[in-house]
Scaffold this active site. Structure first.
Site, PDB file in Angstrom:
ATOM      1  N   ARG A  58      27.438  38.747  44.773  1.00  0.00           N
ATOM      2  CA  ARG A  58      28.810  38.547  44.311  1.00  0.00           C
ATOM      3  C   ARG A  58      28.865  38.092  42.852  1.00  0.00           C
ATOM      4  O   ARG A  58      29.919  38.150  42.226  1.00  0.00           O
ATOM      5  CB  ARG A  58      29.504  37.487  45.184  1.00  0.00           C
ATOM      6  CG  ARG A  58      29.717  37.935  46.608  1.00  0.00           C
ATOM      7  CD  ARG A  58      30.133  36.773  47.482  1.00  0.00           C
ATOM      8  NE  ARG A  58      31.432  36.235  47.121  1.00  0.00           N
ATOM      9  CZ  ARG A  58      32.570  36.606  47.684  1.00  0.00           C
ATOM     10  NH1 ARG A  58      32.582  37.505  48.615  1.00  0.00           N
ATOM     11  NH2 ARG A  58      33.711  36.052  47.310  1.00  0.00           N
ATOM     12  N   TRP A 114      30.414  30.446  40.753  1.00  0.00           N
ATOM     13  CA  TRP A 114      30.670  31.217  39.530  1.00  0.00           C
ATOM     14  C   TRP A 114      31.625  30.344  38.724  1.00  0.00           C
ATOM     15  O   TRP A 114      32.785  30.176  39.095  1.00  0.00           O
ATOM     16  CB  TRP A 114      31.309  32.556  39.890  1.00  0.00           C
ATOM     17  CG  TRP A 114      31.442  33.528  38.761  1.00  0.00           C
ATOM     18  CD1 TRP A 114      30.495  34.412  38.334  1.00  0.00           C
ATOM     19  CD2 TRP A 114      32.593  33.749  37.935  1.00  0.00           C
ATOM     20  NE1 TRP A 114      30.986  35.170  37.296  1.00  0.00           N
ATOM     21  CE2 TRP A 114      32.265  34.783  37.026  1.00  0.00           C
ATOM     22  CE3 TRP A 114      33.870  33.180  37.870  1.00  0.00           C
ATOM     23  CZ2 TRP A 114      33.165  35.260  36.063  1.00  0.00           C
ATOM     24  CZ3 TRP A 114      34.761  33.649  36.914  1.00  0.00           C
ATOM     25  CH2 TRP A 114      34.403  34.677  36.027  1.00  0.00           C
ATOM     26  N   GLU A 171      34.862  55.878  33.219  1.00  0.00           N
ATOM     27  CA  GLU A 171      33.964  55.280  34.209  1.00  0.00           C
ATOM     28  C   GLU A 171      32.503  55.354  33.744  1.00  0.00           C
ATOM     29  O   GLU A 171      31.734  54.414  33.925  1.00  0.00           O
ATOM     30  CB  GLU A 171      34.167  55.972  35.562  1.00  0.00           C
ATOM     31  CG  GLU A 171      33.278  55.494  36.687  1.00  0.00           C
ATOM     32  CD  GLU A 171      33.379  54.000  36.988  1.00  0.00           C
ATOM     33  OE1 GLU A 171      34.293  53.324  36.483  1.00  0.00           O
ATOM     34  OE2 GLU A 171      32.496  53.500  37.708  1.00  0.00           O
ATOM     35  N   LYS A 215      30.267  52.059  33.347  1.00  0.00           N
ATOM     36  CA  LYS A 215      29.008  51.879  34.071  1.00  0.00           C
ATOM     37  C   LYS A 215      27.888  51.540  33.093  1.00  0.00           C
ATOM     38  O   LYS A 215      27.114  50.632  33.320  1.00  0.00           O
ATOM     39  CB  LYS A 215      28.713  53.171  34.827  1.00  0.00           C
ATOM     40  CG  LYS A 215      28.158  53.077  36.159  1.00  0.00           C
ATOM     41  CD  LYS A 215      29.034  52.663  37.324  1.00  0.00           C
ATOM     42  CE  LYS A 215      29.900  51.475  37.177  1.00  0.00           C
ATOM     43  NZ  LYS A 215      30.872  51.264  38.198  1.00  0.00           N
TER      44      LYS A 215
END
Ligand code: F6R
Length: 614
Positions: free
Chosen positions: A27, A80, A487, A491
């Protein structure tokens, strides 16, 4: 972002907390900690052992292995940082002045400063800089012998978002969870229970999961969980069966989850379509099963998402507009939520979110609902907040996605949006049976075509190797190639930390072209589409500025043969299929550039898998 795990049962809690924290690492986090209520020895009083690490879970595990607390009740957390740096003191669990109440928290307590001042005035001391620390103190201030009652009273004072797991050393058989605008589930086993911020943490242990609703509290004892509201009203628990399996959440021989998940894309595309499409292009979604008349009323489609999901939304916008002839617009959910947009009850709002928990997207969904829009969530997580808040859900069925960078859920989102576009096109009478059959054939061929690109990984890795020394990249495309370019750039930048921008081929010469020279390569999406020739012209403009070009072209198209620096040939397919195949190529390209540079592709710095704060 932060991850939560809690355990109450008849096994040793610490090894379970350690294993679950490892599963929550994906996460994104910076520090970690656990609190375990230790079993009393030789008549000693119960004591709680806290172990923390300002570093990664592995450091915490080393500490725990060196000094393993023994107990059947415990909580753990990956933090976090929001309020306060990632230090030992700020790591969770946090406790009260007497060291009896232990709390881990995801979310933000917005009125923490006011509550902290009030509690400090009453003599409470706060060693950390976190907002979370007010929670145990607030519970302590409300404690009159009943831990659950004190939790409820404390939570009534809190504004903001929270998922919490808590216990008190005075109640060795009670683990409490609570949530408000942040996800929390209770895993149900035989004489053992887990509280977790996401299902991935507990899939090795159980597939039966109680999903806590907004503002609800779960009191877990050896007899099982009881769910109630902050006012103490009992709530009927909502239990779901999760179909994810453990193997899906393991690397299975791949170097990284991201690579494994790219290799799972043929299945992700097939699973998103399975059982939903007839040969004649009639689409049905089990959890979004409106009568055709209701869909016929739709005059506008609003697609909301963030990041990669926003790029999927843009693809959805273009396809819905093209196939169904319905005005469609994709919106950045974080901006949309603060606007006063004009639309009404003839709008379908499509919420794109793999996690189903992105804070901005959830609020934008509420905003759309308030204005009367019909809503559907396209998500990977069963019973996630988006799925529950929207009027219907279209599940991706991709299995867990552990790599922080979305890959397989993006192609599953695209596949699902294609089905939705077909459904709308059909009920609106905008697509002939013949064209529908063509599209069905194209969609059914897609998993094998994706496999075809994945099988060319070595070829892509070679290109990545050649380009990995550049410090900047431009990605350009037109039509569906535009969101694919966005995208591709996202990425690359998120996992390699190389600067990369996405642009439309047309927009390029309105500014960004000024950046181009021999040190600034362009990845140009030039596969077959109604705007292919325009894109080819753009490539000529780029080459005239000496920028190296890596062009994705359709097999048999030789128009860039002596122009582009490198070419990667794609099969001749429908434009919608092309968007998926080109994406797969760019994902593998980004992956191999990043691994060549030695980056941590599964957990890129500063990023979180599920962004549950605004
Ligand atoms: C990038 C990425 C993010 C997410 C964004 C929204 O690879 O994964 O940009 O797409 O944070 O997340 P979801 O889809 O969970 O709403």
């Amino acid at each position: 972002m932060c991850g939560i795990i809690g355990y109450l049962g008849d096994r040793e809690a610490t090894p379970i907390l350690m294993e679950s924290l490892k599963r929550l690492e994906y996460r994104g986090y910076d520090s970690a900690g656990v609190a375990v209520l230790e079993l009393p020895h030789n008549g000693d009083a119960t004591r709680t052992s806290i172990t923390k690490s300002e570093k990664k879970v592995d450091t915490l595990i080393e500490k725990l292995n060196a000094n393993m607390p023994s107990g059947r009740l415990g909580i753990g957390h990956t933090r976090w940082a929001t309020h306060g740096k990632p230090t030992y003191i700020n790591a969770h669990p946090h406790t009260d002045c007497k060291g009896k109440i232990f709390v881990v928290h995801n979310g933000i307590i917005e009125n923490f400063a006011e509550l902290k001042a009030e509690l400090q005035a009453a003599g409470h001391e706060f060693p950390s800089d976190t907002d979370t620390e007010v929670v145990p103190h607030l519970i302590e201030a409300n404690y009159k012998g009943d831990f659950l009652a004190a939790v409820r009273a404390a939570l009534k004072r809190i504004r903001g978002t929270y998922a919490l797991a808590m216990f008190s050393s005075d109640d060795p058989e009670l683990l409490v969870g609570a949530r408000l605008n942040a996800p929390l589930v209770v895993g149900l086993g035989d004489n053992e229970y887990w509280i977790a911020s996401d299902i991935t943490a507990i899939i090795p242990y159980t597939k039966r999961v109680l999903v806590l609703g907004e503002g609800e509290v779960a009191a877990v004892t050896p007899l099982g969980p009881e769910v109630s509201t902050l006012d103490g009203k009992t709530v009927k628990p909502k239990i779901v069966h999760v179909d994810w399996d453990v193997a899906q959440a393991q690397k299975g021989g791949f170097d990284h989850f991201m690579l494994k998940e790219i290799h799972e894309e043929p299945d992700a595309v097939a699973n998103a379509m399975r059982g939903r499409l007839t040969d004649d292009g009639v689409v049905s979604f089990r959890e979004f099963d409106l009568p055709d008349d209701d869909l016929r009323r739709i005059r506008e489609v609003l697609l909301l998402g963030m990041g990669t999901s926003l790029h999927a939304a843009i693809v959805g916008e273009l396809v819905i507009e093209d196939w169904a002839g319905i005005p469609a617009r994709a919106e950045d959910a974080s901006e949309f939520r603060y606007r006063r947009p004009t639309f009404g009850d003839k709008t379908l709002s499509v919420v794109i979110t793999q996690s189903g928990e992105t804070a901005d997207t959830l609020v934008a969904l509420q905003q759309a609902k308030c204005r009367g829009a019909l809503s559907v969530a396209v998500t990977n997580v069963i019973a996630s907040s988006a799925a529950r808040d929207a009027d219907g859900a279209i599940y991706l069925h991709s299995g867990p996605e552990i790599g922080v960078a979305s890959t397989k859920t993006f192609v599953a989102h695209l596949s699902s949006l294609y089905l939705l576009a077909m459904k709308l096109a059909t009920v609106h009478g905008r697509v002939s049976l013949e064209r529908r059959r063509e599209l069905v054939e194209a969609l059914r061929a897609l998993p094998d075509q994706v496999q075809g690109i994945v099988d060319r990984e070595k070829e892509i890795a070679k290109l990545a190797d050649k380009y990995s020394g550049y410090k900047n990249f431009m990605f350009a495309g037109r039509g569906l190639g535009f969101p694919v370019a966005l995208e591709g750039a996202l990425k690359l930048k998120e996992i390699s930390y190389i600067h990369a921008e996405g642009t439309s081929g047309g927009e390029l010469k309105h500014g960004a072209i000024a950046l181009l020279d021999e040190s600034f390569p362009v990845v140009a999406i030039c596969t077959d589409s109604p705007t292919r020739e325009k894109m080819v012209s753009n490539v000529h403009e780029i080459v005239a500025r000496n920028a190296p070009v890596l062009a994705l072209v359709t097999k048999g198209d030789h128009s860039l043969d002596d122009v582009a620096t490198d070419m990667f040939e794609m099969p001749a397919v429908e434009e919608a299929s092309s968007a998926v195949l080109n994406t797969v190529m760019l994902q593998l390209f980004a992956y191999h550039v990043a691994t060549k540079l030695g980056q941590d592709v599964d957990q890129p710095r500063n990023l979180a898998k599920s962004v549950t704060v605004e």
